[in-house]
Design a protein around this motif. Sequence first.
Motif, PDB file in Angstrom:
ATOM      1  N   GLU A   1      -3.305  -5.029  16.722  1.00 46.17           N
ATOM      2  CA  GLU A   1      -4.322  -5.508  17.659  1.00 46.17           C
ATOM      3  C   GLU A   1      -5.490  -6.200  16.965  1.00 46.17           C
ATOM      4  OE1 GLU A   1      -6.101  -3.196  20.827  1.00 46.17           O
ATOM      5  OE2 GLU A   1      -4.162  -2.219  21.127  1.00 46.17           O
TER       6      GLU A   1
ATOM      7  N   HIS B   1      -3.265  -2.775  10.415  1.00 51.90           N
ATOM      8  CA  HIS B   1      -2.179  -1.806  10.392  1.00 51.90           C
ATOM      9  C   HIS B   1      -2.436  -0.627  11.317  1.00 51.90           C
ATOM     10  CE1 HIS B   1      -0.071   1.703   8.429  1.00 51.90           C
ATOM     11  NE2 HIS B   1       0.892   0.956   8.908  1.00 51.90           N
ATOM     12  N   VAL B   2      -3.637  -0.094  11.231  1.00 57.84           N
ATOM     13  CA  VAL B   2      -3.952   1.119  11.976  1.00 57.84           C
ATOM     14  C   VAL B   2      -4.097   0.821  13.476  1.00 57.84           C
ATOM     15  CG1 VAL B   2      -6.458   1.349  12.086  1.00 57.84           C
ATOM     16  CG2 VAL B   2      -5.058   3.297  11.421  1.00 57.84           C
ATOM     17  N   SER B   3      -4.367  -0.425  13.795  1.00 59.42           N
ATOM     18  CA  SER B   3      -4.508  -0.792  15.207  1.00 59.42           C
ATOM     19  C   SER B   3      -3.190  -1.310  15.774  1.00 59.42           C
ATOM     20  CB  SER B   3      -5.589  -1.855  15.372  1.00 59.42           C
ATOM     21  OG  SER B   3      -5.125  -3.100  14.885  1.00 59.42           O
ATOM     22  N   GLU B   4      -2.146  -1.187  14.975  1.00 60.23           N
ATOM     23  CA  GLU B   4      -0.822  -1.667  15.393  1.00 60.23           C
ATOM     24  C   GLU B   4      -0.816  -3.132  15.794  1.00 60.23           C
ATOM     25  OE1 GLU B   4       1.970   1.513  17.325  1.00 60.23           O
ATOM     26  OE2 GLU B   4      -0.048   1.786  18.105  1.00 60.23           O
TER      27      GLU B   4
ATOM     28  N   MET C   1     -12.448  -1.299  -1.759  1.00 62.62           N
ATOM     29  CA  MET C   1     -11.015  -1.065  -1.628  1.00 62.62           C
ATOM     30  C   MET C   1     -10.157  -1.583  -2.774  1.00 62.62           C
ATOM     31  SD  MET C   1     -10.354  -1.328   2.483  1.00 62.62           S
ATOM     32  CE  MET C   1      -8.572  -1.303   2.227  1.00 62.62           C
ATOM     33  N   PRO C   2     -10.342  -2.820  -3.203  1.00 63.18           N
ATOM     34  CA  PRO C   2      -9.491  -3.264  -4.317  1.00 63.18           C
ATOM     35  C   PRO C   2      -9.756  -2.453  -5.590  1.00 63.18           C
ATOM     36  CG  PRO C   2     -10.560  -5.132  -3.235  1.00 63.18           C
ATOM     37  CD  PRO C   2     -11.224  -3.899  -2.720  1.00 63.18           C
TER      38      PRO C   2
ATOM     39  N   HIS D   1     -10.921 -12.284  11.174  1.00 65.64           N
ATOM     40  CA  HIS D   1     -11.860 -11.734  10.200  1.00 65.64           C
ATOM     41  C   HIS D   1     -11.881 -12.569   8.932  1.00 65.64           C
ATOM     42  CE1 HIS D   1     -13.925  -9.177   7.354  1.00 65.64           C
ATOM     43  NE2 HIS D   1     -12.858  -9.205   6.581  1.00 65.64           N
TER      44      HIS D   1
ATOM     45  N   MET E   1      -7.906  -6.932   2.072  1.00 62.20           N
ATOM     46  CA  MET E   1      -7.516  -5.525   2.185  1.00 62.20           C
ATOM     47  C   MET E   1      -8.096  -4.774   3.376  1.00 62.20           C
ATOM     48  SD  MET E   1      -7.118  -4.312  -1.773  1.00 62.20           S
ATOM     49  CE  MET E   1      -6.955  -2.598  -1.292  1.00 62.20           C
ATOM     50  N   PRO E   2      -9.398  -4.842   3.594  1.00 61.57           N
ATOM     51  CA  PRO E   2      -9.906  -4.097   4.755  1.00 61.57           C
ATOM     52  C   PRO E   2      -9.318  -4.623   6.059  1.00 61.57           C
ATOM     53  CG  PRO E   2     -11.712  -4.785   3.314  1.00 61.57           C
ATOM     54  CD  PRO E   2     -10.492  -5.508   2.854  1.00 61.57           C
ATOM     55  N   ALA E   3      -9.129  -5.917   6.132  1.00 54.26           N
ATOM     56  CA  ALA E   3      -8.535  -6.492   7.343  1.00 54.26           C
ATOM     57  C   ALA E   3      -7.111  -5.986   7.519  1.00 54.26           C
ATOM     58  CB  ALA E   3      -8.557  -8.013   7.268  1.00 54.26           C
TER      59      ALA E   3
ATOM     60  N   PRO F   1       0.817  -1.215   0.000  1.00 55.35           N
ATOM     61  CA  PRO F   1       0.000   0.000   0.000  1.00 55.35           C
ATOM     62  C   PRO F   1       0.845   1.257   0.000  1.00 55.35           C
ATOM     63  CG  PRO F   1      -0.167  -1.147   2.109  1.00 55.35           C
ATOM     64  CD  PRO F   1       0.504  -2.074   1.151  1.00 55.35           C
ATOM     65  N   ARG F   2       1.982   1.197   0.672  1.00 54.94           N
ATOM     66  CA  ARG F   2       2.824   2.386   0.704  1.00 54.94           C
ATOM     67  C   ARG F   2       3.330   2.738  -0.681  1.00 54.94           C
ATOM     68  NH1 ARG F   2       5.641   0.441   6.234  1.00 54.94           N
ATOM     69  NH2 ARG F   2       4.301   1.598   7.632  1.00 54.94           N
TER      70      ARG F   2
ATOM     71  N   MET G   1      -5.870  -3.207   6.453  1.00 55.48           N
ATOM     72  CA  MET G   1      -5.917  -1.801   6.839  1.00 55.48           C
ATOM     73  C   MET G   1      -6.171  -1.642   8.331  1.00 55.48           C
ATOM     74  SD  MET G   1      -8.799   0.894   5.805  1.00 55.48           S
ATOM     75  CE  MET G   1      -9.879   0.012   6.950  1.00 55.48           C
ATOM     76  N   LEU G   2      -7.161  -2.350   8.832  1.00 57.10           N
ATOM     77  CA  LEU G   2      -7.484  -2.253  10.257  1.00 57.10           C
ATOM     78  C   LEU G   2      -6.356  -2.804  11.113  1.00 57.10           C
ATOM     79  CD1 LEU G   2     -11.248  -3.076  10.800  1.00 57.10           C
ATOM     80  CD2 LEU G   2     -10.019  -0.931  11.122  1.00 57.10           C
TER      81      LEU G   2
ATOM     82  N   PHE H   1      -1.522   4.831   5.674  1.00 59.94           N
ATOM     83  CA  PHE H   1      -0.309   4.052   5.452  1.00 59.94           C
ATOM     84  C   PHE H   1       0.991   4.837   5.510  1.00 59.94           C
ATOM     85  CE2 PHE H   1      -3.597   1.273   3.588  1.00 59.94           C
ATOM     86  CZ  PHE H   1      -3.348   0.150   4.348  1.00 59.94           C
TER      87      PHE H   1
ATOM     88  N   GLY I   1     -14.810  -4.224   1.401  1.00 62.81           N
ATOM     89  CA  GLY I   1     -13.977  -5.055   0.546  1.00 62.81           C
ATOM     90  C   GLY I   1     -14.389  -4.998  -0.914  1.00 62.81           C
TER      91      GLY I   1
ATOM     92  N   GLY J   1     -10.580  -8.481  -1.734  1.00 61.56           N
ATOM     93  CA  GLY J   1     -11.440  -7.671  -0.876  1.00 61.56           C
ATOM     94  C   GLY J   1     -11.637  -8.276   0.503  1.00 61.56           C
ATOM     95  N   VAL J   2     -11.349  -9.551   0.642  1.00 58.68           N
ATOM     96  CA  VAL J   2     -11.392 -10.168   1.971  1.00 58.68           C
ATOM     97  C   VAL J   2     -10.182  -9.705   2.781  1.00 58.68           C
ATOM     98  CG1 VAL J   2     -11.337 -12.340   3.253  1.00 58.68           C
ATOM     99  CG2 VAL J   2     -12.639 -12.175   1.134  1.00 58.68           C
TER     100      VAL J   2
END
Lengths: 205, 205
Positions: free
Chosen positions: A182, A177-180, B170-171, A188, A170-172, A109-110, A174-175, B113, B167, A167-168
Amino acid sequence: MGAQVAEEKLSTGVRREQIAQAALEIVAADGLTALSIAAVAGRVGLVPSGIYRHYRGKDEILAAVLDLLERRLRSLLAEARASSPDVLERLRDVVRRHVRFVREGRTLPRIIFEEDLHRDHPERRERVRGILSGYLAGVAAIVRDGQAAGRIRGDLEPETAALLVLGVVMPAAMLWHVSEGEFDAEGHVDRAWPLIRDAIAKGGG
Amino acid sequence: MGAQVAEEKLSTGVRREQIAQAALEIVAADGLTALSIAAVAGRVGLVPSGIYRHYRGKDEILAAVLDLLERRLRSLLAEARASSPDVLERLRDVVRRHVRFVREGRTLPRIIFEEDLHRDHPERRERVRGILSGYLAGVAAIVRDGQAAGRIRGDLEPETAALLVLGVVMPAAMLWHVSEGEFDAEGHVDRAWPLIRDAIAKGGG
DNA sequence: TGTACATCAGTGAACGCGCGTTCACTGATGTAC
DNA sequence: TGTACATCAGTGAACGCGCGTTCACTGATGTAC
């Protein structure tokens, strides 16, 4: 602990690999902004100016990072393809390996969303696009195999199904990552995958 | 053309809004790295040092950008909630509006990100996490309404269903971005949505 | 195996650049009388 | 309505910093004889 200075002279061939690897690790761990010549040099035990013995500059290092990234994605796909005789299990394996890949570093993503990387570098944007398209095409190929084998609905565009599979994840990701770390990404995926599987499977999946 | 220099003095209240808005536009259009004090100043017609009359520094501007972003996502959800009496149509509307939101600028993934934004800024990371959690909770709330109304399978965790809905987007957003707008995101969503809808709908959705 | 020389990986000082920020200033706007 | 003064938005020069890159150098490694 780590060497602050060159312990020994190494050939350019060896150093080029070390440097590309170090650069990828930096991006994965600390992001693209953290990718400086000084950081790469420190990681391989050289002084910043030493890098220029092996690469023409930062752009060439970035190109090498993209090469590495593409290789990783290719082998991820190859492993998933070989993981099971059942196509749906192979797709499930892609998801599993992709989650693991994301856990190792948010490189993808970066690289995709850092506009600075692509502004005034159309060939690099094209490269990233090619890597992504290749990955997606690999997933779509598995879907096509599944359609040929009668395991996946024939009325689906393989690309659509491939994107749903991603799509299964990517959102996981993202979350997570943002939750460090957790957020329970694997949990999921365990819950979401059967829904997607049943949506694309033929008959009593 | 655009003012190079202040056309008139404006109150801090007005300037603060202008500056936050300009900063968000820069991130959306050109990415986080392009967000410099000089760029913001140029966009509102001030000299760089003039910014400091209205904000303490770059960190405070970033906080204002996050506020704006949160407001946008909240109103996106509010509009989707009011869009239809049918819960599944409301979810479909979330997807539609989210795609439109992504088209306006890749603000969200960039903010999520870019590790530099969060390294040594735990309170900012927490803020981004809160914005995202709030958005996800909003989608999950629609799902819960659907379960109460008997339109959505009761055995699904609302959060899982909400992530599946995201999902779909996002893709597509990622491919759209990397292809510089060539990829047909709306087309993918049109094909993918019915599959997800049927996967979460109760009975003959 | 031993010496003489060319090659080339690694060094450290220096550069120009853009960045965020500071500061003394100017002068328009708003208020008190 | 008119004058005197305080406030405060906007300016421009200057700063320290980290960055990517260059360059003359050193000295270890590899090769030729």
